[in-house]
Write an enzyme that holds these catalytic residues in place. Structure first.
Site, PDB file in Angstrom:
ATOM      1  N   CYS A   1       0.863  -1.173   0.000  1.00 42.97           N
ATOM      2  CA  CYS A   1       0.000   0.000   0.000  1.00 42.97           C
ATOM      3  C   CYS A   1       0.903   1.228   0.000  1.00 42.97           C
ATOM      4  O   CYS A   1       1.604   1.483   0.972  1.00 42.97           O
ATOM      5  CB  CYS A   1      -0.855  -0.073   1.265  1.00 42.97           C
ATOM      6  SG  CYS A   1      -1.925   1.319   1.480  1.00 42.97           S
TER       7      CYS A   1
ATOM      8  N   CYS B   1      -9.848  10.962   8.620  1.00 46.24           N
ATOM      9  CA  CYS B   1      -8.572  10.417   8.149  1.00 46.24           C
ATOM     10  C   CYS B   1      -7.363  11.048   8.842  1.00 46.24           C
ATOM     11  O   CYS B   1      -7.232  12.275   8.877  1.00 46.24           O
ATOM     12  CB  CYS B   1      -8.488  10.644   6.633  1.00 46.24           C
ATOM     13  SG  CYS B   1      -6.904  10.157   5.931  1.00 46.24           S
TER      14      CYS B   1
HETATM   15  N1  SAH Z   1      -6.833   9.695  -0.894  1.00 51.78           N
HETATM   16  C1  SAH Z   1      -7.316   8.491  -1.444  1.00 51.78           C
HETATM   17  C2  SAH Z   1      -6.427   7.294  -1.193  1.00 51.78           C
HETATM   18  C3  SAH Z   1      -5.826   7.138   0.168  1.00 51.78           C
HETATM   19  S1  SAH Z   1      -6.920   6.733   1.453  1.00 51.78           S
HETATM   20  C4  SAH Z   1      -8.733   8.230  -0.980  1.00 51.78           C
HETATM   21  O1  SAH Z   1      -9.165   8.882  -0.040  1.00 51.78           O
HETATM   22  O2  SAH Z   1      -9.402   7.393  -1.589  1.00 51.78           O
HETATM   23  C5  SAH Z   1      -7.419   5.064   1.091  1.00 51.78           C
HETATM   24  C6  SAH Z   1      -8.743   4.677   1.734  1.00 51.78           C
HETATM   25  O3  SAH Z   1      -8.665   4.595   3.163  1.00 51.78           O
HETATM   26  C7  SAH Z   1      -9.854   5.657   1.437  1.00 51.78           C
HETATM   27  O4  SAH Z   1     -11.035   4.990   1.085  1.00 51.78           O
HETATM   28  C8  SAH Z   1     -10.005   6.356   2.765  1.00 51.78           C
HETATM   29  O5  SAH Z   1     -11.256   6.952   2.899  1.00 51.78           O
HETATM   30  C9  SAH Z   1      -9.793   5.227   3.725  1.00 51.78           C
HETATM   31  N2  SAH Z   1      -9.538   5.645   5.111  1.00 51.78           N
HETATM   32  C10 SAH Z   1      -9.056   6.824   5.558  1.00 51.78           C
HETATM   33  N3  SAH Z   1      -8.979   6.823   6.908  1.00 51.78           N
HETATM   34  C11 SAH Z   1      -9.417   5.614   7.319  1.00 51.78           C
HETATM   35  C12 SAH Z   1      -9.579   4.998   8.599  1.00 51.78           C
HETATM   36  N4  SAH Z   1      -9.240   5.636   9.708  1.00 51.78           N
HETATM   37  N5  SAH Z   1     -10.071   3.739   8.645  1.00 51.78           N
HETATM   38  C13 SAH Z   1     -10.370   3.073   7.497  1.00 51.78           C
HETATM   39  N6  SAH Z   1     -10.235   3.599   6.278  1.00 51.78           N
HETATM   40  C14 SAH Z   1      -9.774   4.855   6.174  1.00 51.78           C
HETATM   41 FE1  SF4 Z   2      -7.778  10.157   1.202  1.00 50.64          FE
HETATM   42 FE2  SF4 Z   2      -9.205  12.119   2.389  1.00 50.64          FE
HETATM   43 FE3  SF4 Z   2      -7.275  10.897   3.737  1.00 50.64          FE
HETATM   44 FE4  SF4 Z   2      -6.655  12.534   1.760  1.00 50.64          FE
HETATM   45  S1  SF4 Z   2      -7.662  13.121   3.668  1.00 50.64           S
HETATM   46  S2  SF4 Z   2      -5.773  10.515   2.149  1.00 50.64           S
HETATM   47  S3  SF4 Z   2      -8.330  12.185   0.356  1.00 50.64           S
HETATM   48  S4  SF4 Z   2      -9.139   9.957   2.965  1.00 50.64           S
END
Ligand code: SAH
Ligand code: SF4
Length: 341
Positions: free
Chosen positions: A99, A113
């Site tokens: 990843c 996030c």
């Molecule tokens: N920025 C992109 C890719 C990176 S995040 C995106 O947001 O799609 C990859 C995935 O992990 C995304 O679906 C995001 O929403 C999810 N994600 C983010 N924080 C998370 C968390 N705390 N637990 C589970 N999934 C999470």
């Molecule tokens: Fe993905 Fe949103 Fe986290 Fe950026 S902030 S890595 S877009 S889930």
């Protein structure tokens, strides 16, 4: 590691030297140029001085997940996670998914996030993305295993760094180099249409697309993902439909299950209406608690899944990988946390 310079340096040499160097780097997975025994000593010495191959990283291992904290040339740090599915020796083939991060931090600031809360530092260059994969390819080689899948689900939004992400994929896909099949790559995006999904639809690359939906209506999606004000659900789905028309490929919609935020029966029904399309499928993801929100209970997730299934929507479920190493795919810890991990 400096991948940028090595092709330029070898451009002055006979053509077959580049072929030998690429084989050594991407197939034999050498860790310094002295190991590239096919090359003359003087060339190895120059390459070692001008294009060093060492990758500076600390690893944290927990069960089937390995997190690497890589230090970049400018001192910034990024995370890459290896997820191992199916143990060695078992009849089912082992899958080793790396990843990767596409940016240092992320400018989009989704409220659930951890990466989003770090803010944004800069885009990663193609070589920095490639280096993340090479790091784990070298790691796995020592275990006599290989990287099988590469997913852009680490830090950052890949479609805000489109050229470098696609550049890295092309390098890793190159048959004379690392040679990872296009079908083994996945890009996860919040739904950047122009310069993202629309662009990918035009590439002749059979990679997988995943879209972070996380809510079935704009009101809720805007609350947890600010980017929805620009790329609303309708806009995202229009771009996806156009992508499917052009590529005939399935698209995965990621939906993290957050307690009392997006996990009610009403939301499942609303989502089912949006998702009932032949090449769509939904992946329900357990939320890894990184801030104010909490994960939905297994019973809630089960109910949510049943509603989607009963409505005829294709749905899968992903468990949280790597909770033990404080983060995995898409749920990476913040910089401060990393340092104390
Ligand atoms: N920025 C992109 C890719 C990176 S995040 C995106 O947001 O799609 C990859 C995935 O992990 C995304 O679906 C995001 O929403 C999810 N994600 C983010 N924080 C998370 C968390 N705390 N637990 C589970 N999934 C999470
Ligand atoms: Fe993905 Fe949103 Fe986290 Fe950026 S902030 S890595 S877009 S889930």
């Amino acid at each position: 590691m400096d991948l940028e310079g090595f092709e330029n340096l070898l451009a002055q040499e006979p053509k077959y030297r580049l072929v030998q160097a690429k084989k050594a780097l991407f197939q034999d997975l050498i860790e310094n140029w002295n190991q590239a025994v096919a090359l003359p000593l003087s060339l190895r010495e120059r390459l070692d001085k001008e294009c060093p191959l060492e990758i500076t990283a600390k690893t944290f291992v927990a069960q089937d997940t390995v997190k690497a904290l890589l230090t970049l040339e400018d001192g910034l740090k990024i995370e890459t996670v290896l997820m191992r599915h199916g143990s060695t020796g078992s009849p089912q083939a082992t899958r080793n998914t790396v990843c990767v991060s596409s940016q240092v931090g992320c400018p989009l600031g989704c409220s659930f996030c951890a990466t989003g809360r770090m803010g944004f530092k800069r885009n990663l260059g193609s070589p920095e993305i490639v280096a993340q994969v090479l790091f784990f390819a070298r790691y796995l080689k020592k275990l006599k295993e290989k990287v099988t899948n590469i997913v852009f689900m680490g830090m950052g939004e890949p479609f805000l760094n489109y050229q470098n992400v696609i550049g890295a994929i092309r390098t890793l896909n190159d048959p004379t180099g690392f040679h990872s099949g296009a079908r083994h790559f996945s890009i996860s995006t919040v739904g950047i249409a122009e310069g993202g999904i629309a662009e990918l639809a035009k590439e002749k690359l059979q990679i997988n697309l995943a879209v972070s939906l996380h809510a079935p209506n704009d009101e809720l999606r805007s609350q947890i993902m600010k980017i929805n004000e620009k790329y609303s659900i309708r806009r995202v789905l229009d771009a996806v439909d156009d992508y499917i028309k052009k590529t005939k490929r399935r698209v995965m919609f990621e939906y993290i299950m957050i307690k009392d935020v997006n996990d009610s029966a009403k939301e499942a029904e609303e989502l089912a209406k949006l998702m009932k399309k032949p090449l769509y499928f939904v992946n329900l993801i357990s939320y890894n608690q990184t801030g104010i929100f909490k994960p939905s209970s297994p019973a809630k997730i089960k109910r949510f899944k049943e509603i989607l299934e009963q409505a005829g929507v294709a749905v899968t479920q992903r468990y949280r990988f790597g909770r033990e190493v404080e983060g995995a795919c898409g749920q990476l810890a913040t910089g401060d946390k990393i340092d104390t991990a």
